[in-house]
Design an enzyme around this catalytic site. Sequence first.
Site, PDB file in Angstrom:
ATOM      1  N   HIS A 197      38.565  31.765  34.412  1.00 13.48           N
ATOM      2  CA  HIS A 197      37.383  31.927  35.255  1.00 13.48           C
ATOM      3  C   HIS A 197      37.695  31.276  36.594  1.00 13.48           C
ATOM      4  O   HIS A 197      38.449  30.298  36.651  1.00 13.48           O
ATOM      5  CB  HIS A 197      36.165  31.264  34.599  1.00 13.48           C
ATOM      6  CG  HIS A 197      34.911  31.407  35.403  1.00 13.48           C
ATOM      7  ND1 HIS A 197      34.397  32.632  35.754  1.00 13.48           N
ATOM      8  CD2 HIS A 197      34.078  30.473  35.932  1.00 13.48           C
ATOM      9  CE1 HIS A 197      33.286  32.446  36.459  1.00 13.48           C
ATOM     10  NE2 HIS A 197      33.078  31.142  36.584  1.00 13.48           N
ATOM     11  N   CYS A 249      35.170  37.556  39.075  1.00  7.79           N
ATOM     12  CA  CYS A 249      35.002  36.220  39.647  1.00  7.79           C
ATOM     13  C   CYS A 249      36.155  35.835  40.573  1.00  7.79           C
ATOM     14  O   CYS A 249      35.942  35.151  41.574  1.00  7.79           O
ATOM     15  CB  CYS A 249      34.802  35.177  38.544  1.00  7.79           C
ATOM     16  SG  CYS A 249      36.136  35.104  37.324  1.00  7.79           S
TER      17      CYS A 249
END
Length: 169
Positions: A30, A120
């Site tokens: 992430h 992301c």
Amino acid sequence: MAAVESFSATHLGDPQPGDLIEIFRPAYQHWALYLGDGYIINVTPVDEGPPATFASAKSVFSRKARVRMQLLKDVVGNDTYHINNKYDGTYAPLPVEEIIRRAEYLIDQEVSYDLLGNNCEHFVTLLRYGEGVSDQANRAISAIGFVTAAAGAFSLLGLLRSRSRERQY
């Protein structure tokens, strides 16, 4: 705003405003952008419960994301992270003031999300460099292409083998 002091064992160096933060989840990475004073900005699925978690299967199928400002320590949780401005050799980072201004403008806004085309990593690299890029997505696209080509080749071989058997009788 609280400082992040308890992370010395889980990352290398102290993040500076505008730095890209790579968070290592069990099955993927992430990405977030460090704002300062222990806070980051990142995207989380709109339909997901706690905003700090992005590890559920929902994030794979989500088409919308919410831009959130959160404490780095809350987003990282029990995972690890490091500063990773890996594209600095390819793209010139924007001035830090502009990166932060652009990031703060987007806080609490809903944005489109696509695992392969607008994820992301794309989000934070767009803020830092003005260009959305994602090695993680490129690797996934390459893997999908390879699997598709392999499946096609096996199907073709099966078809040719089947026709070869038909001709023998």
